[in-house]
Design a protein around this motif. Structure first.
Motif, short mmCIF file in Angstrom:
data_model
loop_
_atom_site.label_atom_id
_atom_site.label_comp_id
_atom_site.label_asym_id
_atom_site.label_seq_id
_atom_site.Cartn_x
_atom_site.Cartn_y
_atom_site.Cartn_z
N ARG A 1 -11.39 -9.45 0.79
CA ARG A 1 -12.68 -9.83 0.28
C ARG A 1 -13.27 -8.50 0.23
O ARG A 1 -14.44 -8.42 -0.37
CB ARG A 1 -13.15 -10.98 1.27
N HIS A 2 -13.28 -7.62 1.26
CA HIS A 2 -13.88 -6.43 1.37
C HIS A 2 -13.70 -5.38 0.16
O HIS A 2 -14.33 -5.07 -0.69
CB HIS A 2 -13.78 -5.74 2.76
N LEU A 3 -12.33 -5.45 -0.16
CA LEU A 3 -11.96 -4.71 -1.38
C LEU A 3 -12.71 -5.40 -2.67
O LEU A 3 -13.13 -4.33 -3.42
CB LEU A 3 -10.39 -4.64 -1.46
N LEU B 1 -10.12 1.84 -2.28
CA LEU B 1 -9.33 0.51 -2.93
C LEU B 1 -7.61 0.84 -2.69
O LEU B 1 -7.19 -0.09 -2.53
CB LEU B 1 -9.73 0.07 -4.44
N ALA B 2 -7.43 1.95 -3.08
CA ALA B 2 -5.94 2.22 -3.01
C ALA B 2 -5.31 2.42 -1.52
O ALA B 2 -4.57 1.67 -1.43
CB ALA B 2 -5.57 3.60 -3.85
N GLY B 3 -6.28 2.59 -0.76
CA GLY B 3 -5.96 2.69 0.81
C GLY B 3 -5.88 1.28 1.21
O GLY B 3 -5.06 0.90 1.77
N LEU C 1 -2.54 -1.09 2.59
CA LEU C 1 -2.67 -1.77 3.70
C LEU C 1 -2.05 -3.33 3.65
O LEU C 1 -1.42 -3.94 4.76
CB LEU C 1 -3.87 -1.63 4.59
N LEU C 2 -2.60 -3.65 2.60
CA LEU C 2 -2.07 -5.14 2.15
C LEU C 2 -0.76 -5.15 1.62
O LEU C 2 0.04 -6.10 1.45
CB LEU C 2 -3.08 -5.83 1.04
N GLY C 3 0.09 -3.89 1.74
CA GLY C 3 1.51 -3.96 0.89
C GLY C 3 1.52 -3.81 -0.55
O GLY C 3 2.53 -4.33 -1.03
N ILE C 4 0.36 -3.65 -1.10
CA ILE C 4 0.32 -3.58 -2.78
C ILE C 4 -0.01 -2.20 -3.25
O ILE C 4 -0.50 -1.49 -2.87
CB ILE C 4 -0.88 -4.49 -3.19
N ASP C 5 1.18 -1.90 -4.13
CA ASP C 5 1.12 -0.54 -4.65
C ASP C 5 0.08 -0.65 -5.73
O ASP C 5 -0.27 -1.24 -6.41
CB ASP C 5 2.40 -0.32 -5.38
#
Length: 62
Positions: free
Chosen positions: A5-7, A47-49, A53-57
């Motif tokens: 949600r923050h992203l 956003l990339a970081g 953290l969510l495990g998404i490339d």
């Protein structure tokens, strides 16, 4: 869920200023353009970081 949600909030906040990042036509780059470009790069890093953290490339063009 909270991080996602923050992203989304960060991406939504950045979206309106992205078209004004670079000068248009023959317009010379100003300090405002450089500041917006730095902010856009910082948003991309956040956003990339966050996605990592969510495990998404994150895509390279992000």
């Amino acid at each position: 869920d909270r991080l996602a949600r923050h992203l989304v909030a960060v991406a939504d906040a950045a979206l309106p200023f992205l078209p004004t990042v670079l000068p248009r036509g023959g317009e010379k780059p100003s300090a405002a353009h450089r500041a917006r470009l730095a902010l856009a790069e910082a948003v991309g890093a956040v956003l990339a970081g966050g996605l990592a953290l969510l495990g998404i490339d994150a895509p390279e063009h992000l």
